[in-house]
Design a protein around this motif. Sequence first.
Motif, mmCIF file in Angstrom:
data_model
loop_
_atom_site.group_PDB
_atom_site.id
_atom_site.type_symbol
_atom_site.label_atom_id
_atom_site.label_comp_id
_atom_site.label_asym_id
_atom_site.label_seq_id
_atom_site.Cartn_x
_atom_site.Cartn_y
_atom_site.Cartn_z
ATOM 1 N N VAL A 289 0.840 -1.208 0.000
ATOM 2 C CA VAL A 289 0.000 0.000 0.000
ATOM 3 C C VAL A 289 0.869 1.250 0.000
ATOM 4 O O VAL A 289 0.673 2.172 -0.798
ATOM 5 N N ILE A 290 1.869 1.260 0.889
ATOM 6 C CA ILE A 290 2.699 2.456 1.054
ATOM 7 C C ILE A 290 3.502 2.743 -0.214
ATOM 8 O O ILE A 290 3.534 3.870 -0.703
ATOM 9 N N PHE A 291 4.140 1.690 -0.747
ATOM 10 C CA PHE A 291 5.023 1.920 -1.885
ATOM 11 C C PHE A 291 4.282 1.842 -3.227
ATOM 12 O O PHE A 291 4.833 2.177 -4.260
ATOM 13 N N GLY A 292 3.045 1.375 -3.204
ATOM 14 C CA GLY A 292 2.269 1.328 -4.439
ATOM 15 C C GLY A 292 1.436 2.591 -4.635
ATOM 16 O O GLY A 292 0.921 2.851 -5.718
ATOM 17 N N TYR A 293 1.313 3.377 -3.564
ATOM 18 C CA TYR A 293 0.417 4.526 -3.614
ATOM 19 C C TYR A 293 0.865 5.555 -4.649
ATOM 20 O O TYR A 293 0.087 5.966 -5.509
ATOM 21 N N TYR A 294 2.144 5.927 -4.582
ATOM 22 C CA TYR A 294 2.623 6.967 -5.489
ATOM 23 C C TYR A 294 2.514 6.542 -6.954
ATOM 24 O O TYR A 294 1.938 7.285 -7.762
ATOM 25 N N PRO A 295 3.010 5.353 -7.324
ATOM 26 C CA PRO A 295 2.856 4.936 -8.727
ATOM 27 C C PRO A 295 1.387 4.909 -9.164
ATOM 28 O O PRO A 295 1.059 5.323 -10.280
ATOM 29 N N ALA A 296 0.510 4.430 -8.270
ATOM 30 C CA ALA A 296 -0.909 4.335 -8.622
ATOM 31 C C ALA A 296 -1.493 5.728 -8.871
ATOM 32 O O ALA A 296 -2.270 5.938 -9.811
ATOM 33 N N GLN A 297 -1.098 6.685 -8.027
ATOM 34 C CA GLN A 297 -1.577 8.055 -8.228
ATOM 35 C C GLN A 297 -1.056 8.625 -9.536
ATOM 36 O O GLN A 297 -1.760 9.310 -10.273
ATOM 37 N N LYS A 298 0.203 8.288 -9.816
ATOM 38 C CA LYS A 298 0.815 8.788 -11.039
ATOM 39 C C LYS A 298 0.037 8.273 -12.259
ATOM 40 O O LYS A 298 -0.215 9.011 -13.210
ATOM 41 N N ALA A 299 -0.342 7.001 -12.205
ATOM 42 C CA ALA A 299 -1.094 6.418 -13.311
ATOM 43 C C ALA A 299 -2.450 7.100 -13.449
ATOM 44 O O ALA A 299 -2.895 7.426 -14.552
ATOM 45 N N ALA A 300 -3.093 7.345 -12.309
ATOM 46 C CA ALA A 300 -4.445 7.906 -12.337
ATOM 47 C C ALA A 300 -4.448 9.341 -12.855
ATOM 48 O O ALA A 300 -5.443 9.808 -13.411
ATOM 49 N N MET A 301 -3.315 10.036 -12.688
ATOM 50 C CA MET A 301 -3.239 11.434 -13.087
ATOM 51 C C MET A 301 -2.926 11.620 -14.573
ATOM 52 O O MET A 301 -2.890 12.744 -15.063
ATOM 53 N N LEU A 302 -2.653 10.517 -15.259
ATOM 54 C CA LEU A 302 -2.333 10.642 -16.684
ATOM 55 C C LEU A 302 -3.508 11.253 -17.434
ATOM 56 O O LEU A 302 -4.668 11.019 -17.111
ATOM 57 N N ASP A 303 -3.168 12.032 -18.476
ATOM 58 C CA ASP A 303 -4.207 12.588 -19.328
ATOM 59 C C ASP A 303 -4.564 11.537 -20.373
ATOM 60 O O ASP A 303 -3.676 10.989 -21.018
ATOM 61 N N PRO A 304 -5.857 11.233 -20.546
ATOM 62 C CA PRO A 304 -6.210 10.138 -21.463
ATOM 63 C C PRO A 304 -5.684 10.350 -22.888
ATOM 64 O O PRO A 304 -5.247 9.386 -23.512
ATOM 65 N N ILE A 305 -5.715 11.586 -23.362
ATOM 66 C CA ILE A 305 -5.275 11.824 -24.742
ATOM 67 C C ILE A 305 -3.779 11.553 -24.889
ATOM 68 O O ILE A 305 -3.346 10.827 -25.787
ATOM 69 N N ASP A 306 -2.991 12.093 -23.944
ATOM 70 C CA ASP A 306 -1.548 11.855 -23.973
ATOM 71 C C ASP A 306 -1.243 10.370 -23.818
ATOM 72 O O ASP A 306 -0.364 9.831 -24.483
ATOM 73 N N ALA A 307 -1.962 9.724 -22.911
ATOM 74 C CA ALA A 307 -1.712 8.316 -22.653
ATOM 75 C C ALA A 307 -1.992 7.468 -23.890
ATOM 76 O O ALA A 307 -1.251 6.545 -24.209
ATOM 77 N N LEU A 308 -3.077 7.831 -24.617
ATOM 78 C CA LEU A 308 -3.428 7.076 -25.823
ATOM 79 C C LEU A 308 -2.366 7.238 -26.904
ATOM 80 O O LEU A 308 -2.123 6.329 -27.687
ATOM 81 N N ARG A 309 -1.752 8.409 -26.937
ATOM 82 C CA ARG A 309 -0.744 8.692 -27.958
ATOM 83 C C ARG A 309 0.590 8.026 -27.654
ATOM 84 O O ARG A 309 1.432 7.918 -28.525
ATOM 85 N N ALA A 310 0.804 7.650 -26.390
ATOM 86 C CA ALA A 310 2.115 7.133 -25.978
ATOM 87 C C ALA A 310 2.499 5.907 -26.789
ATOM 88 O O ALA A 310 1.640 5.139 -27.217
ATOM 89 N N GLU A 311 3.770 5.765 -26.992
ATOM 90 C CA GLU A 311 4.252 4.595 -27.734
ATOM 91 C C GLU A 311 4.941 3.635 -26.794
ATOM 92 O O GLU A 311 5.613 4.023 -25.877
#
Lengths: 448, 246
Positions: free
Chosen positions: A426-448
């Motif tokens: 929980v402690i060490f997964g929190y930051y990565p999980a938040q980072k994922a949730a904060m992604l912009d859908p348009i940018d994320a879709l464009r990512a390669e």
Amino acid sequence: MAQRMVLNVKLAVDSLNRNKLRSALTMLGVIIGVAAVLTMVALGTGARGSVEQEVTSAGTNLIYVKSGNYTRGGEGVGILSGRGAADTLSVADSEEIAKLLGVRDISPGNSLRTFIGFGEGQSFVRIQGVSDAFARMYAWDFLAGANFSSAASDEVIVGRSIAGDIFGSYVDALGKRVQLRGSSFEIVGVIDDSTDDHNEVLFIPWESLQSTINKQNLDSIIVSTNRAGEAASVAEEIRLMLRQRHGIINEANAEARAGYLANQGGAGGIPDDFTVETQAEEVLTRGLYTPAAAFALANLPKLDQVNLEEMTDTLDKANETMTALLASIAGASLFVGGIGIMNIMLVSITERTKEIGLRMATGAKKTDVSRQFLVEAVTLSSVGGVVGLLVGLMLAQVVTLILGWPATVTFVSVVVALGVAAAVGVIFGYYPAQKAAMLDPIDALRAE
Amino acid sequence: MSRFGEVVGTNEVAVNANVIKLDNVRKTYEMGETSVHALKGVSLSVEEGEFVTVTGASGSGKSTLMHILGCLDTPSEGHYSLGSEDVSRLSREDLAEIRNKKIGFVFQGFNLLPRTSAAENVEVPLLYSRPLEPASVRKQKALSALNLMRLDDRASHHPNQLSGGQQQRVAIARALVNDPELILADEPTGNLDTDTGREVMETLVELRAKRNITIILITHEPEIAAYGTRIVSMKDGLITSDTSNQ
């Protein structure tokens, strides 16, 4: 909600399965951390348990009251040496002791070494007069027969060594008669108890023994307390009561209540004409304890002077040190394990940015995405925790086999190990999980 | 650069039989000190069952239009109604729900999850429906969407075991699985060869005929644009032509 949780766990397991090697390597930190902690806690608890058990099985709730005040080192009931080896304990003393609070059983008696007759032959044995409660106080194992019926009966109990030496086997000994100074006794029980060399003793009901050898006073009174921890305090009460009864009240002794060493006459007052000691003191001086107990008690000064409370204190202190050491090892390895998990989760999120974009495009909310990755991290650390648990259990067994240290794995330590592993996720997964949730859908879709 | 659009737009939201109604939509990106006007006032109405193709060179604003139509982004000015709902000022979380319920996406790069079966790929939008349906229902829906794409025999295949055309049809099945009001296709044939691209386009045409589903497709290829019942051309953030193509 629960359904969604099940779904997230399934997604996590699927995802971790896709990168088996990577998942396994990431778990390694948590596995090692949990395994190390569990093993050491198991051994620590085991060592402590063994010391306690050792002391308890030897009867830490027993108090010896002996007549006379002899110097330490004189071994065996009946061989009194040093100052005042006199028959100072009375049956009335024994009756008063029995009335004290905390006293469970009491066994007054005399002891001697003498010849007994059996059939045509005779043998030199140690004889001890005991009450019928004595069997309970030492938790005797009866190899054959049973306890005698009363303190005044003509029934006796023999230790297995005597039974074997004189009658060939303990079964044969049962029902045979032995003669002592004109009285005849029937053997009604054979016991196996290595404590205090009981296997080499002939036990006679104490009243019968007194009348046989024509004695009114007692050599010793053995007392058991209700609880092990009370032995020292009850012993002190007995000491004070006997001083009063024997008229040994003086200032020197009053001041020396806490330490019985002062009673040995050095203080200049009237010395006690009796000795009270607890079994813990006896056990420690006899060196009966295991390597584990010896290790825990190695630093005790004046081993022959400690009482149970002091010993428990020392054990607790040793335990505290050990716990602090464990906590730092656990903390360090779990921290490193947690960093590993965080690292791999960040890598995973970078790799799967496009997946995150797609999930968002098809309707995943921030919480959906963060939960998915948080559950993945927790799954990673929890599986690591379970594996670490199994490894730890095996290690504990191995150490027990090789070093002979007992290992005790408690339910609590298992729960704590798993809980901590999950918390790391929980402690060490929190930051990565938040980072994922904060992604912009348009940018994320464009990512390669 | 008039602001009339915004004023007019606010009053026309309530009753709307169209699936889509864009009212003078503008989109401006702030890039440091300069502003990029990606859409400069686009108005567009699409009725149910229409197959609209949007063409234009890169930089014409068609991608921005696509993002706004797909509720991935919101207009800076103007209004966008999807179905009977004005979605131009909704929050990010509300937009996610709209996308889930009303829009199916088909991307140029298919965007299938690797090492995941076709059926599970199709199931993805269902995972974010509220309330969550039971696994058996989700699986059933995914299989029937695959069936519609004639891919039921490929349900357990992973994307790397499927041809490009099949992968795109799996993606279309995924777009259909939640029974959306609108399918948005962004260069769906861009990664496919001509024959396969044609195949995918025919699938879309057939789908529209069978299910009367509304499709908006963005492409820069005129041959692909020709499959639409209506062709919209864009240039410099504005619609330059809007013609029927029956």
